[in-house]
Scaffold this active site. Structure first.
Site, PDB file in Angstrom:
ATOM      1  N   ARG A 177     -13.498  -9.242   1.403  1.00 13.67           N
ATOM      2  CA  ARG A 177     -12.106  -8.941   1.067  1.00 13.67           C
ATOM      3  C   ARG A 177     -11.241 -10.177   1.347  1.00 13.67           C
ATOM      4  NH1 ARG A 177     -10.491  -3.658   1.273  1.00 13.67           N
ATOM      5  NH2 ARG A 177      -8.646  -4.516   0.281  1.00 13.67           N
ATOM      6  N   GLN A 201     -10.102  -4.009  -3.650  1.00 10.88           N
ATOM      7  CA  GLN A 201     -11.404  -3.581  -3.151  1.00 10.88           C
ATOM      8  C   GLN A 201     -12.488  -3.843  -4.196  1.00 10.88           C
ATOM      9  OE1 GLN A 201     -12.247  -1.895  -0.051  1.00 10.88           O
ATOM     10  NE2 GLN A 201     -14.235  -2.551  -0.799  1.00 10.88           N
ATOM     11  N   HIS A 209      -7.415   0.956  -6.392  1.00  8.86           N
ATOM     12  CA  HIS A 209      -7.617   0.018  -5.270  1.00  8.86           C
ATOM     13  C   HIS A 209      -8.253  -1.266  -5.843  1.00  8.86           C
ATOM     14  CE1 HIS A 209      -7.891  -1.433  -1.310  1.00  8.86           C
ATOM     15  NE2 HIS A 209      -8.791  -0.635  -0.787  1.00  8.86           N
ATOM     16  N   ARG A 213       0.883  -1.178   0.000  1.00 10.23           N
ATOM     17  CA  ARG A 213       0.000   0.000   0.000  1.00 10.23           C
ATOM     18  C   ARG A 213       0.910   1.214   0.000  1.00 10.23           C
ATOM     19  NH1 ARG A 213      -5.418   1.155   3.526  1.00 10.23           N
ATOM     20  NH2 ARG A 213      -6.165  -0.241   1.910  1.00 10.23           N
ATOM     21  N   ASP A 226     -17.673   6.516  -1.210  1.00  9.23           N
ATOM     22  CA  ASP A 226     -16.409   6.391  -0.473  1.00  9.23           C
ATOM     23  C   ASP A 226     -16.157   7.747   0.182  1.00  9.23           C
ATOM     24  OD1 ASP A 226     -13.890   5.628   0.436  1.00  9.23           O
ATOM     25  OD2 ASP A 226     -12.900   5.821  -1.515  1.00  9.23           O
ATOM     26  N   CYS A 248     -16.973   1.145   0.707  1.00 14.09           N
ATOM     27  CA  CYS A 248     -15.770   0.316   0.916  1.00 14.09           C
ATOM     28  C   CYS A 248     -15.233   0.423   2.339  1.00 14.09           C
ATOM     29  CB  CYS A 248     -14.703   0.685  -0.098  1.00 14.09           C
ATOM     30  SG  CYS A 248     -14.193   2.400   0.008  1.00 14.09           S
TER      31      CYS A 248
HETATM   32  N1   CP Z   1     -11.520  -0.505   2.388  1.00 13.55           N
HETATM   33  C1   CP Z   1     -10.230  -0.567   2.776  1.00 13.55           C
HETATM   34  O1   CP Z   1      -9.319  -0.786   1.982  1.00 13.55           O
HETATM   35  O2   CP Z   1     -10.043  -0.409   4.104  1.00 13.55           O
HETATM   36  P1   CP Z   1      -8.649  -0.258   4.869  1.00 13.55           P
HETATM   37  O3   CP Z   1      -8.090   1.097   4.498  1.00 13.55           O
HETATM   38  O4   CP Z   1      -9.023  -0.349   6.314  1.00 13.55           O
HETATM   39  O5   CP Z   1      -7.718  -1.338   4.439  1.00 13.55           O
HETATM   40  N1  NVA Z   2     -10.343   6.505  -1.047  1.00 12.31           N
HETATM   41  C1  NVA Z   2      -9.954   6.033   0.258  1.00 12.31           C
HETATM   42  C2  NVA Z   2     -10.131   4.558   0.334  1.00 12.31           C
HETATM   43  C3  NVA Z   2      -9.849   3.958   1.687  1.00 12.31           C
HETATM   44  C4  NVA Z   2     -10.015   2.460   1.683  1.00 12.31           C
HETATM   45  C5  NVA Z   2      -8.521   6.430   0.563  1.00 12.31           C
HETATM   46  O1  NVA Z   2      -7.666   6.333  -0.322  1.00 12.31           O
HETATM   47  O2  NVA Z   2      -8.251   6.849   1.695  1.00 12.31           O
END
Ligand code: CP
Ligand code: NVA
Length: 307
Positions: free
Chosen positions: A290, A133, A130, A103, A222, A262
Protein backbone atom coordinates in the site's frame (compact mmCIF):
# COMPACT_ATOMS: atom_id res chain seq x y z
CA UNK A 1 -8.35 20.28 -14.92
CA UNK A 2 -7.93 18.80 -11.46
CA UNK A 3 -7.68 15.02 -11.50
CA UNK A 4 -9.27 13.01 -8.72
CA UNK A 5 -9.07 9.32 -7.90
CA UNK A 6 -12.52 8.36 -6.67
CA UNK A 7 -12.57 4.97 -8.38
CA UNK A 8 -10.21 2.96 -10.57
CA UNK A 9 -12.33 4.05 -13.55
CA UNK A 10 -10.61 7.44 -13.17
CA UNK A 11 -7.39 5.83 -14.43
CA UNK A 12 -6.46 4.77 -17.94
CA UNK A 13 -5.29 1.21 -18.50
CA UNK A 14 -1.74 2.39 -19.36
CA UNK A 15 -1.65 4.49 -16.19
CA UNK A 16 -2.49 1.45 -14.07
CA UNK A 17 0.39 -0.52 -15.58
CA UNK A 18 2.73 2.42 -15.21
CA UNK A 19 1.68 2.95 -11.55
CA UNK A 20 2.39 -0.74 -10.87
CA UNK A 21 5.84 -0.46 -12.44
CA UNK A 22 6.54 2.78 -10.59
CA UNK A 23 5.48 1.22 -7.27
CA UNK A 24 8.08 -1.51 -7.88
CA UNK A 25 10.82 1.07 -8.48
CA UNK A 26 9.82 3.11 -5.44
CA UNK A 27 9.91 -0.07 -3.33
CA UNK A 28 13.44 -0.87 -4.55
CA UNK A 29 14.61 2.71 -3.99
CA UNK A 30 13.31 2.69 -0.43
CA UNK A 31 15.05 -0.61 0.34
CA UNK A 32 18.30 0.81 -1.05
CA UNK A 33 17.95 3.97 1.02
CA UNK A 34 17.57 6.20 -2.03
CA UNK A 35 15.53 9.29 -1.17
CA UNK A 36 13.32 11.19 -3.56
CA UNK A 37 11.25 14.29 -2.71
CA UNK A 38 9.00 15.22 -5.64
CA UNK A 39 6.35 16.58 -3.24
CA UNK A 40 8.73 18.83 -1.31
CA UNK A 41 6.97 21.76 0.34
CA UNK A 42 3.48 20.38 -0.25
CA UNK A 43 0.76 19.68 2.31
CA UNK A 44 -1.87 16.99 2.02
CA UNK A 45 -5.03 16.78 4.10
CA UNK A 46 -6.30 13.46 5.44
CA UNK A 47 -10.01 13.35 6.28
CA UNK A 48 -10.98 10.00 7.78
CA UNK A 49 -14.60 9.44 8.78
CA UNK A 50 -14.00 5.73 9.40
CA UNK A 51 -11.30 3.83 11.20
CA UNK A 52 -8.08 2.85 9.44
CA UNK A 53 -4.71 1.30 10.22
CA UNK A 54 -3.10 0.52 6.86
CA UNK A 55 -4.46 3.29 4.67
CA UNK A 56 -3.86 6.10 7.10
CA UNK A 57 -0.37 5.05 8.18
CA UNK A 58 0.82 4.13 4.68
CA UNK A 59 -0.41 7.44 3.26
CA UNK A 60 1.09 9.51 6.08
CA UNK A 61 4.44 7.73 5.84
CA UNK A 62 4.41 7.85 2.02
CA UNK A 63 3.66 11.59 2.03
CA UNK A 64 6.59 12.17 4.40
CA UNK A 65 8.92 10.01 2.30
CA UNK A 66 8.02 12.04 -0.81
CA UNK A 67 8.97 15.26 0.98
CA UNK A 68 5.51 16.59 1.87
CA UNK A 69 3.60 16.86 5.13
CA UNK A 70 0.24 15.36 5.98
CA UNK A 71 -2.36 17.23 7.99
CA UNK A 72 -4.75 14.89 9.78
CA UNK A 73 -8.25 16.33 9.82
CA UNK A 74 -10.68 14.63 12.10
CA UNK A 75 -14.19 15.35 10.75
CA UNK A 76 -15.63 15.89 14.23
CA UNK A 77 -12.93 18.44 15.04
CA UNK A 78 -13.62 20.37 11.82
CA UNK A 79 -16.55 22.71 11.26
CA UNK A 80 -17.86 19.95 8.97
CA UNK A 81 -18.92 18.28 12.22
CA UNK A 82 -21.05 21.37 13.00
CA UNK A 83 -22.69 21.51 9.62
CA UNK A 84 -20.31 23.46 7.37
CA UNK A 85 -20.95 22.21 3.85
CA UNK A 86 -18.62 19.97 1.88
CA UNK A 87 -18.78 22.59 -0.87
CA UNK A 88 -17.31 25.32 1.36
CA UNK A 89 -14.90 22.91 3.05
CA UNK A 90 -13.51 21.89 -0.35
CA UNK A 91 -13.10 25.50 -1.45
CA UNK A 92 -11.32 26.46 1.77
CA UNK A 93 -9.00 23.44 1.82
CA UNK A 94 -8.10 24.10 -1.83
CA UNK A 95 -6.56 27.41 -0.69
CA UNK A 96 -4.18 25.71 1.77
CA UNK A 97 -3.51 22.18 0.63
CA UNK A 98 -2.18 20.38 -2.43
CA UNK A 99 -4.41 17.33 -2.15
CA UNK A 100 -7.01 15.60 0.01
CA UNK A 101 -7.09 11.94 0.98
CA UNK A 102 -10.54 11.04 2.24
CA UNK A 103 -12.23 8.00 3.76
CA UNK A 104 -15.96 8.53 3.96
CA UNK A 105 -19.22 6.89 4.93
CA UNK A 106 -20.87 8.05 1.72
CA UNK A 107 -19.24 7.92 -1.70
CA UNK A 108 -21.52 10.79 -2.73
CA UNK A 109 -19.75 12.98 -0.12
CA UNK A 110 -16.40 12.36 -1.81
CA UNK A 111 -17.97 13.19 -5.16
CA UNK A 112 -19.28 16.45 -3.69
CA UNK A 113 -15.88 17.24 -2.16
CA UNK A 114 -14.18 16.54 -5.50
CA UNK A 115 -16.73 18.62 -7.40
CA UNK A 116 -15.76 21.74 -5.45
CA UNK A 117 -12.11 21.04 -4.89
CA UNK A 118 -9.34 22.59 -7.01
CA UNK A 119 -6.91 20.01 -5.66
CA UNK A 120 -6.94 16.22 -6.22
CA UNK A 121 -9.22 14.17 -3.96
CA UNK A 122 -8.08 10.57 -3.45
CA UNK A 123 -10.56 7.96 -2.22
CA UNK A 124 -9.13 6.16 0.80
CA UNK A 125 -12.28 3.93 0.96
CA UNK A 126 -15.97 4.57 0.82
CA UNK A 127 -18.89 2.14 1.18
CA UNK A 128 -18.75 1.87 -2.64
CA UNK A 129 -15.11 1.57 -3.65
CA UNK A 130 -11.57 1.06 -2.35
CA UNK A 131 -9.40 1.90 -5.37
CA UNK A 132 -6.05 2.30 -3.56
CA UNK A 133 -6.41 -1.20 -2.11
CA UNK A 134 -7.04 -2.89 -5.43
CA UNK A 135 -4.40 -0.93 -7.32
CA UNK A 136 -1.92 -2.02 -4.68
CA UNK A 137 -3.12 -5.63 -4.85
CA UNK A 138 -2.56 -5.61 -8.61
CA UNK A 139 1.04 -4.62 -7.86
CA UNK A 140 1.36 -7.45 -5.30
CA UNK A 141 -0.05 -10.01 -7.74
CA UNK A 142 2.26 -8.80 -10.52
CA UNK A 143 5.20 -8.88 -8.12
CA UNK A 144 4.32 -12.50 -7.28
CA UNK A 145 4.83 -13.32 -10.97
CA UNK A 146 1.22 -13.61 -12.16
CA UNK A 147 0.03 -12.32 -15.51
CA UNK A 148 -2.57 -9.68 -14.70
CA UNK A 149 -4.27 -9.93 -18.07
CA UNK A 150 -4.61 -13.70 -18.04
CA UNK A 151 -5.29 -14.43 -14.39
CA UNK A 152 -8.52 -15.63 -12.81
CA UNK A 153 -9.36 -14.03 -9.47
CA UNK A 154 -12.05 -15.62 -7.31
CA UNK A 155 -13.56 -13.27 -4.74
CA UNK A 156 -15.24 -15.28 -2.00
CA UNK A 157 -17.82 -13.63 0.27
CA UNK A 158 -19.44 -10.23 0.35
CA UNK A 159 -19.52 -8.21 -2.90
CA UNK A 160 -18.54 -5.07 -1.00
CA UNK A 161 -16.47 -1.95 -1.71
CA UNK A 162 -13.27 -3.97 -2.29
CA UNK A 163 -15.10 -6.34 -4.65
CA UNK A 164 -16.51 -3.33 -6.54
CA UNK A 165 -13.00 -2.07 -7.13
CA UNK A 166 -12.09 -5.55 -8.42
CA UNK A 167 -14.99 -5.22 -10.87
CA UNK A 168 -13.47 -1.97 -12.11
CA UNK A 169 -10.01 -3.50 -12.37
CA UNK A 170 -11.35 -6.49 -14.32
CA UNK A 171 -13.09 -4.20 -16.82
CA UNK A 172 -9.91 -2.18 -17.34
CA UNK A 173 -7.39 -5.03 -17.48
CA UNK A 174 -9.50 -7.87 -18.88
CA UNK A 175 -8.83 -10.73 -16.43
CA UNK A 176 -11.56 -13.15 -15.36
CA UNK A 177 -13.27 -12.17 -12.12
CA UNK A 178 -15.41 -14.65 -10.24
CA UNK A 179 -17.63 -14.10 -7.25
CA UNK A 180 -19.04 -16.66 -4.85
CA UNK A 181 -21.72 -15.10 -2.66
CA UNK A 182 -24.95 -16.18 -0.96
CA UNK A 183 -28.45 -15.39 -2.28
CA UNK A 184 -29.36 -11.78 -1.57
CA UNK A 185 -25.72 -10.68 -1.87
CA UNK A 186 -25.31 -10.11 -5.55
CA UNK A 187 -23.11 -7.48 -7.20
CA UNK A 188 -24.43 -3.92 -7.31
CA UNK A 189 -26.01 -3.48 -10.79
CA UNK A 190 -24.88 0.17 -10.94
CA UNK A 191 -21.26 -0.84 -10.32
CA UNK A 192 -21.49 -3.53 -13.00
CA UNK A 193 -23.10 -1.13 -15.49
CA UNK A 194 -20.40 1.51 -14.93
CA UNK A 195 -17.63 -1.06 -15.40
CA UNK A 196 -19.24 -2.46 -18.55
CA UNK A 197 -19.52 1.02 -19.99
CA UNK A 198 -15.81 1.44 -19.36
CA UNK A 199 -14.53 -1.85 -20.80
CA UNK A 200 -15.14 -5.54 -21.35
CA UNK A 201 -16.09 -7.22 -18.09
CA UNK A 202 -15.77 -10.97 -17.61
CA UNK A 203 -17.57 -11.64 -14.33
CA UNK A 204 -18.81 -15.11 -13.41
CA UNK A 205 -21.02 -15.44 -10.36
CA UNK A 206 -21.50 -18.59 -8.27
CA UNK A 207 -23.34 -19.64 -5.14
CA UNK A 208 -20.96 -22.52 -4.52
CA UNK A 209 -17.51 -21.25 -3.37
CA UNK A 210 -15.69 -24.38 -4.57
CA UNK A 211 -16.91 -23.79 -8.14
CA UNK A 212 -15.62 -20.21 -8.08
CA UNK A 213 -12.27 -21.32 -6.66
CA UNK A 214 -11.71 -24.14 -9.15
CA UNK A 215 -8.52 -23.46 -11.09
CA UNK A 216 -8.30 -19.83 -9.88
CA UNK A 217 -4.91 -18.10 -9.67
CA UNK A 218 -5.98 -15.88 -6.79
CA UNK A 219 -8.49 -16.48 -4.03
CA UNK A 220 -9.41 -13.18 -2.46
CA UNK A 221 -11.50 -12.48 0.57
CA UNK A 222 -12.49 -9.59 2.81
CA UNK A 223 -14.53 -9.17 5.98
CA UNK A 224 -18.18 -10.23 6.07
CA UNK A 225 -19.11 -7.15 8.08
CA UNK A 226 -17.77 -3.94 6.61
CA UNK A 227 -17.49 -0.70 8.54
CA UNK A 228 -20.98 0.74 8.94
CA UNK A 229 -22.69 -2.70 8.86
CA UNK A 230 -22.14 -3.53 12.52
CA UNK A 231 -25.89 -3.84 13.21
CA UNK A 232 -26.09 -6.71 10.68
CA UNK A 233 -23.05 -8.50 12.11
CA UNK A 234 -24.84 -11.48 13.66
CA UNK A 235 -27.00 -12.15 10.62
CA UNK A 236 -24.08 -11.76 8.21
CA UNK A 237 -21.79 -14.11 10.14
CA UNK A 238 -24.43 -16.82 9.84
CA UNK A 239 -25.21 -16.25 6.15
CA UNK A 240 -21.57 -16.11 5.08
CA UNK A 241 -20.37 -19.11 7.12
CA UNK A 242 -20.28 -21.44 4.05
CA UNK A 243 -18.05 -18.87 2.31
CA UNK A 244 -15.02 -19.26 4.55
CA UNK A 245 -11.67 -19.51 2.76
CA UNK A 246 -10.27 -22.68 4.32
CA UNK A 247 -8.05 -25.59 3.35
CA UNK A 248 -10.84 -27.43 1.52
CA UNK A 249 -11.57 -24.40 -0.64
CA UNK A 250 -7.93 -23.58 -1.35
CA UNK A 251 -7.41 -27.18 -2.51
CA UNK A 252 -9.93 -26.50 -5.29
CA UNK A 253 -7.71 -23.83 -6.78
CA UNK A 254 -4.49 -24.37 -8.70
CA UNK A 255 -1.38 -25.55 -6.83
CA UNK A 256 0.22 -22.16 -7.42
CA UNK A 257 -2.87 -20.26 -6.30
CA UNK A 258 -2.36 -17.40 -3.85
CA UNK A 259 -4.74 -16.35 -1.12
CA UNK A 260 -5.00 -12.60 -0.57
CA UNK A 261 -6.81 -10.60 2.10
CA UNK A 262 -6.91 -6.81 2.26
CA UNK A 263 -7.04 -6.92 6.09
CA UNK A 264 -8.17 -6.55 8.83
CA UNK A 265 -8.80 -10.31 9.01
CA UNK A 266 -11.20 -12.24 11.21
CA UNK A 267 -9.81 -15.71 11.68
CA UNK A 268 -12.33 -18.54 11.57
CA UNK A 269 -14.81 -16.19 9.92
CA UNK A 270 -13.95 -15.25 6.31
CA UNK A 271 -10.63 -17.11 6.51
CA UNK A 272 -9.46 -20.06 8.60
CA UNK A 273 -6.51 -19.38 10.90
CA UNK A 274 -4.55 -22.11 9.13
CA UNK A 275 -4.95 -20.65 5.63
CA UNK A 276 -4.29 -17.15 6.94
CA UNK A 277 -0.96 -18.20 8.48
CA UNK A 278 0.03 -20.18 5.39
CA UNK A 279 -0.39 -17.10 3.22
CA UNK A 280 0.65 -14.55 5.86
CA UNK A 281 3.90 -13.60 4.02
CA UNK A 282 2.06 -12.42 0.92
CA UNK A 283 -0.86 -10.97 2.91
CA UNK A 284 1.53 -8.73 4.85
CA UNK A 285 3.39 -7.88 1.63
CA UNK A 286 -0.03 -6.81 0.35
CA UNK A 287 -0.28 -4.46 3.34
CA UNK A 288 3.30 -3.19 2.83
CA UNK A 289 2.70 -2.53 -0.85
CA UNK A 290 0.00 0.00 0.00
CA UNK A 291 2.88 2.33 0.87
CA UNK A 292 4.73 1.94 -2.43
CA UNK A 293 1.70 1.99 -4.70
CA UNK A 294 0.15 5.03 -2.98
CA UNK A 295 3.44 6.91 -3.37
CA UNK A 296 3.14 6.20 -7.10
CA UNK A 297 -0.43 7.56 -7.04
CA UNK A 298 0.71 10.71 -5.19
CA UNK A 299 3.48 11.27 -7.73
CA UNK A 300 1.00 10.95 -10.58
CA UNK A 301 -1.68 13.21 -9.11
CA UNK A 302 0.16 15.65 -6.87
CA UNK A 303 3.78 16.02 -7.92
CA UNK A 304 4.29 18.75 -10.46
CA UNK A 305 6.65 16.66 -12.53
CA UNK A 306 7.35 12.94 -12.46
CA UNK A 307 10.95 11.83 -12.76
N1 CP B 1 -7.09 -2.60 4.03
C1 CP B 1 -7.33 -1.38 4.58
O1 CP B 1 -7.73 -0.43 3.91
O2 CP B 1 -7.06 -1.31 5.90
P1 CP B 1 -7.38 -0.09 6.88
O3 CP B 1 -8.88 -0.06 7.05
O4 CP B 1 -6.66 -0.44 8.14
O5 CP B 1 -6.90 1.19 6.27
N1 NVA C 1 -14.82 -3.98 3.26
C1 NVA C 1 -14.08 -3.48 4.38
C2 NVA C 1 -12.70 -3.11 3.95
C3 NVA C 1 -11.79 -2.66 5.07
C4 NVA C 1 -10.43 -2.27 4.56
C5 NVA C 1 -14.79 -2.31 5.02
O1 NVA C 1 -15.31 -1.45 4.29
O2 NVA C 1 -14.85 -2.24 6.25
Amino acid sequence: MTRHLLSLLDLEREEIFSLIARAGRLKQDLKRGKTHHPLQGKSLGMIFEKKSTRTRVSFEVGIYQLGAQSVYLSPEQMQLGRGESLKDTARVLSRYLDGIIARGNHHSDLEELARWSDIPVINALTELYHPCQVLSDLFTIREAGKNLEKMTLAFIGDPNNVFNSWVNAASIIGFELRLASPPGFDPDPKVIAAAKKNGKLTLKTFREPSRAAKGADIIYTDVWVSMGQEKEAKKRRKIFQPYQVNRGLVNQAGKKALVLHCLPAHREQEISGEVFERFAPIIFTQAENRLHSQKAILELLIAEKRR
